[in-house]
Write a protein that holds these residues in place. Sequence first.
Motif, PDB file in Angstrom:
ATOM      1  N   THR A  87      -2.857 -11.286  -5.592  1.00 41.36           N
ATOM      2  CA  THR A  87      -3.458 -10.454  -4.547  1.00 41.36           C
ATOM      3  C   THR A  87      -4.630 -11.205  -3.932  1.00 41.36           C
ATOM      4  O   THR A  87      -5.374 -11.906  -4.635  1.00 41.36           O
ATOM      5  CB  THR A  87      -3.952  -9.112  -5.107  1.00 41.36           C
ATOM      6  OG1 THR A  87      -4.967  -9.359  -6.078  1.00 41.36           O
ATOM      7  CG2 THR A  87      -2.824  -8.325  -5.733  1.00 41.36           C
ATOM      8  N   GLU A 118      -0.552  -8.542  -0.929  1.00 43.59           N
ATOM      9  CA  GLU A 118       0.171  -8.766  -2.177  1.00 43.59           C
ATOM     10  C   GLU A 118       1.166  -9.897  -1.953  1.00 43.59           C
ATOM     11  O   GLU A 118       2.036  -9.816  -1.070  1.00 43.59           O
ATOM     12  CB  GLU A 118       0.885  -7.484  -2.612  1.00 43.59           C
ATOM     13  CG  GLU A 118      -0.081  -6.330  -2.878  1.00 43.59           C
ATOM     14  CD  GLU A 118       0.656  -5.031  -3.182  1.00 43.59           C
ATOM     15  OE1 GLU A 118       1.904  -5.038  -3.193  1.00 43.59           O
ATOM     16  OE2 GLU A 118      -0.041  -4.005  -3.378  1.00 43.59           O
ATOM     17  N   ARG A 157      -1.813   2.410  -5.433  1.00 44.67           N
ATOM     18  CA  ARG A 157      -2.566   1.159  -5.372  1.00 44.67           C
ATOM     19  C   ARG A 157      -4.070   1.360  -5.609  1.00 44.67           C
ATOM     20  O   ARG A 157      -4.845   0.442  -5.455  1.00 44.67           O
ATOM     21  CB  ARG A 157      -2.358   0.478  -4.005  1.00 44.67           C
ATOM     22  CG  ARG A 157      -0.959  -0.099  -3.829  1.00 44.67           C
ATOM     23  CD  ARG A 157      -0.676  -1.192  -4.839  1.00 44.67           C
ATOM     24  NE  ARG A 157       0.598  -1.840  -4.632  1.00 44.67           N
ATOM     25  CZ  ARG A 157       1.731  -1.484  -5.235  1.00 44.67           C
ATOM     26  NH1 ARG A 157       1.719  -0.458  -6.094  1.00 44.67           N
ATOM     27  NH2 ARG A 157       2.854  -2.141  -4.988  1.00 44.67           N
TER      28      ARG A 157
END
Length: 468
Positions: A87, A118, A157
């Motif tokens: 990330t 990502e 997330r």
Amino acid sequence: MRKLFLLILLAVFLQAPVTRAQNRELHNAVYAKVNLIDYGALFNNELRLGEGFELAYFRNIGKNVNVGLPIKVGLAKLPNAKDNIVTTGMDLVLQFCNTTPEIKVQPYLSVGAGYVLEQFDNGHAQLPIAFGINFRVSRYAYFTTQGEYRKALVADRDNLQLGAGFMTLLHKSEPKVVLPLDSDKDGTPDNMDECPTLPGPPAARGCPDGDNDGVADTDDQCPTEPGTPALRGCPDYDNDGVADAEDECPTEAGTLRGCPDTDGDGIADKSDNCPLEAGLAENKGCPAPKDSDGDGVTDNFDKCPTIPGLTENDGCPETDTDGDGLPDKLDKCPTMAGDPSNGGCPEIKKETKERLAFATKAVQFETAKAILKSPSFTILDELVGILREYPDYKLSISGHTDDVGDEARNLVLSTERAQSCATYLIFKGIQPDRLRAAGFGEVRPIASNRTASGRELNRRVEFELILD
């Protein structure tokens, strides 16, 4: 849209050197830290820890307000993903912090917005809120720790991050200071150093001072002992102006060869038998002796100088305050008439002895404890009255047990029970020095421990009036 956002953040970051170059008050800072990243605890109470690294630039824009641009790279364990995911992200945050330079510990709160990719794709926005503390370790450097919650604008997330690292304030190099010549490197410039080729402390004007008393060795009459300038470097422990080497009383301030002479008769107190009264040397500092009462004991040794008395009684007559035929100095009860064979104290009444014996049987405790039962208070109150009737006597309190159980525990229990009785009597106004409480455990039985009745007799607290 995602690329445009990144380009804007990157442009702001690239402008940092320009802003930094204009800074003259340490308004700019950079920091680097490592992060632990968790995407699991917020969803299923299962830690899914990953690692990351962060670089950031911050600028102070107002009182206690900073704006920052953190860049993050991490290896995260995302929900429902088998493999770790790379990330990357960039934030724009406002930080609220007390930036006063004198503060060594600086808590702060920050909020902002950022964009996270990502695997360098699949981007989404996140809203970070963080709390941290900066710990100053030098003038320009801090150790920093931070806990951060990031609210994602997509499902699954949200994440937590915990980081630690270092922050540096951006500053210009300090100008070099040209120091005056110091040939012997002792901190005293040559133009002020009386010994420019020999190192020495400033207090000795740059000359060697072995005892470090501020007097140069060349002027110090006691170069190996710290002293005072007034005595040319020699010590004066009692500060009476006489050097210890010449002071006959080095630990006491005085004017007579360094010794005190309180009465000013020219005889130091240490040799004066009458240090508060001026006297004669042939009389060891005392005035000519007098014997006002003519009893053969001079007034300076007579404790009763106006009443004739006995030499062996320091000039005082023998007294018998209670008139029982025993002088007070031999009378254990000088204010109560008693039998001389009993130390001048009255004999204990038969009924008093009976009440003491009754108390031995009547005082009761909780089983295997040192807690008095309430019926015991009445008999202990009676003991208070007995002690007040015999004010010169003391009370011996002895705790005893049977032989059931551990011997060491029985000794402790007997001691605690005796002390419980003493504590109650003290609470009722009896002076502690009139009580003698002790425990003897199972070693002093008065009956057989083989029977229940015998063991019951052995579990007791005995009370006895005694004289010292």
